[in-house]
Motif scaffolding. Structure first.
Motif, PDB file in Angstrom:
ATOM      1  N   LYS A  15     -14.053  31.201 -74.083  1.00  0.00           N
ATOM      2  CA  LYS A  15     -13.037  30.270 -73.590  1.00  0.00           C
ATOM      3  C   LYS A  15     -13.096  30.168 -72.071  1.00  0.00           C
ATOM      4  O   LYS A  15     -13.087  29.075 -71.506  1.00  0.00           O
ATOM      5  N   VAL A  16     -13.169  31.313 -71.395  1.00  0.00           N
ATOM      6  CA  VAL A  16     -13.216  31.326 -69.937  1.00  0.00           C
ATOM      7  C   VAL A  16     -14.464  30.607 -69.443  1.00  0.00           C
ATOM      8  O   VAL A  16     -14.398  29.762 -68.545  1.00  0.00           O
ATOM      9  N   TYR A  17     -15.615  30.914 -70.029  1.00  0.00           N
ATOM     10  CA  TYR A  17     -16.867  30.305 -69.570  1.00  0.00           C
ATOM     11  C   TYR A  17     -16.891  28.799 -69.837  1.00  0.00           C
ATOM     12  O   TYR A  17     -17.429  28.038 -69.045  1.00  0.00           O
ATOM     13  N   ARG A  18     -16.298  28.366 -70.956  1.00  0.00           N
ATOM     14  CA  ARG A  18     -16.216  26.919 -71.217  1.00  0.00           C
ATOM     15  C   ARG A  18     -15.355  26.233 -70.168  1.00  0.00           C
ATOM     16  O   ARG A  18     -15.697  25.146 -69.687  1.00  0.00           O
ATOM     17  N   LEU A  19     -14.233  26.865 -69.812  1.00  0.00           N
ATOM     18  CA  LEU A  19     -13.366  26.274 -68.783  1.00  0.00           C
ATOM     19  C   LEU A  19     -14.064  26.234 -67.432  1.00  0.00           C
ATOM     20  O   LEU A  19     -13.952  25.247 -66.700  1.00  0.00           O
ATOM     21  N   ILE A  20     -14.769  27.301 -67.089  1.00  0.00           N
ATOM     22  CA  ILE A  20     -15.516  27.316 -65.824  1.00  0.00           C
ATOM     23  C   ILE A  20     -16.538  26.184 -65.834  1.00  0.00           C
ATOM     24  O   ILE A  20     -16.677  25.444 -64.854  1.00  0.00           O
ATOM     25  N   ASP A  21     -17.250  26.030 -66.942  1.00  0.00           N
ATOM     26  CA  ASP A  21     -18.273  24.994 -67.040  1.00  0.00           C
ATOM     27  C   ASP A  21     -17.680  23.594 -66.883  1.00  0.00           C
ATOM     28  O   ASP A  21     -18.255  22.753 -66.190  1.00  0.00           O
ATOM     29  N   THR A  22     -16.530  23.336 -67.498  1.00  0.00           N
ATOM     30  CA  THR A  22     -15.920  22.005 -67.363  1.00  0.00           C
ATOM     31  C   THR A  22     -15.535  21.717 -65.922  1.00  0.00           C
ATOM     32  O   THR A  22     -15.616  20.568 -65.475  1.00  0.00           O
ATOM     33  N   LEU A  23     -15.162  22.743 -65.196  1.00  0.00           N
ATOM     34  CA  LEU A  23     -14.829  22.568 -63.781  1.00  0.00           C
ATOM     35  C   LEU A  23     -16.092  22.350 -62.954  1.00  0.00           C
ATOM     36  O   LEU A  23     -16.147  21.461 -62.107  1.00  0.00           O
ATOM     37  N   VAL A  24     -17.127  23.130 -63.231  1.00  0.00           N
ATOM     38  CA  VAL A  24     -18.379  23.031 -62.469  1.00  0.00           C
ATOM     39  C   VAL A  24     -19.021  21.661 -62.648  1.00  0.00           C
ATOM     40  O   VAL A  24     -19.484  21.059 -61.674  1.00  0.00           O
ATOM     41  N   VAL A  25     -19.056  21.151 -63.860  1.00  0.00           N
ATOM     42  CA  VAL A  25     -19.712  19.863 -64.100  1.00  0.00           C
ATOM     43  C   VAL A  25     -18.797  18.672 -63.816  1.00  0.00           C
ATOM     44  O   VAL A  25     -19.222  17.530 -63.892  1.00  0.00           O
ATOM     45  N   GLY A  26     -17.556  18.938 -63.496  1.00  0.00           N
ATOM     46  CA  GLY A  26     -16.646  17.865 -63.104  1.00  0.00           C
ATOM     47  C   GLY A  26     -15.919  17.182 -64.238  1.00  0.00           C
ATOM     48  O   GLY A  26     -15.322  16.125 -64.050  1.00  0.00           O
TER      49      GLY A  26
END
Length: 112
Positions: A15-26
């Motif tokens: 869950k944390v890594y998915r949220l980080i990824d959504t932020l990183v890719v915009g």
């Protein structure tokens, strides 16, 4: 019927890594990520929140260490100072702000 949310270490890390990824890719803004984590936290059964908090803080702590290591490695490799201070500590504080009010609410509702 409320949705069940897994509180295993692996599920929380994902869950944390998915949220980080959504932020990183915009795909999401910081505010949207904050709202997502708040909604997710509310889906966790109050009895499961202490272990969820433990795993969440472990994952965030390790994530912060990884980001700091990347930043330090880049700084060393380029012989330049970081352009801005690391925000990994800020991410860690965000979760503490989300988790603490939820724990207070759980304690209050359990005392009724």
């Amino acid at each position: 019927m409320p949705q069940e949310v897994s509180v295993s270490y692996q599920a929380i890390k994902s869950k944390v890594y998915r949220l980080i990824d959504t932020l990183v890719v915009g795909e999401k803004s910081e505010v949207e990520v904050q709202e997502s984590i708040r909604r997710w936290w509310e889906l966790i059964h109050p009895a499961d929140r202490p272990i969820a908090q433990k795993y969440l803080l472990i994952v965030l702590g390790r994530s912060c260490q990884a980001l700091d290591a990347i930043e330090e490695g880049l700084t060393d490799a380029t012989n330049q100072e970081a352009y801005q201070q690391s925000e990994s500590a800020r991410a860690f504080k965000l979760v503490q702000r989300v988790v603490k009010p939820a724990n207070k609410a759980a304690v209050y509702s359990n005392s009724l």
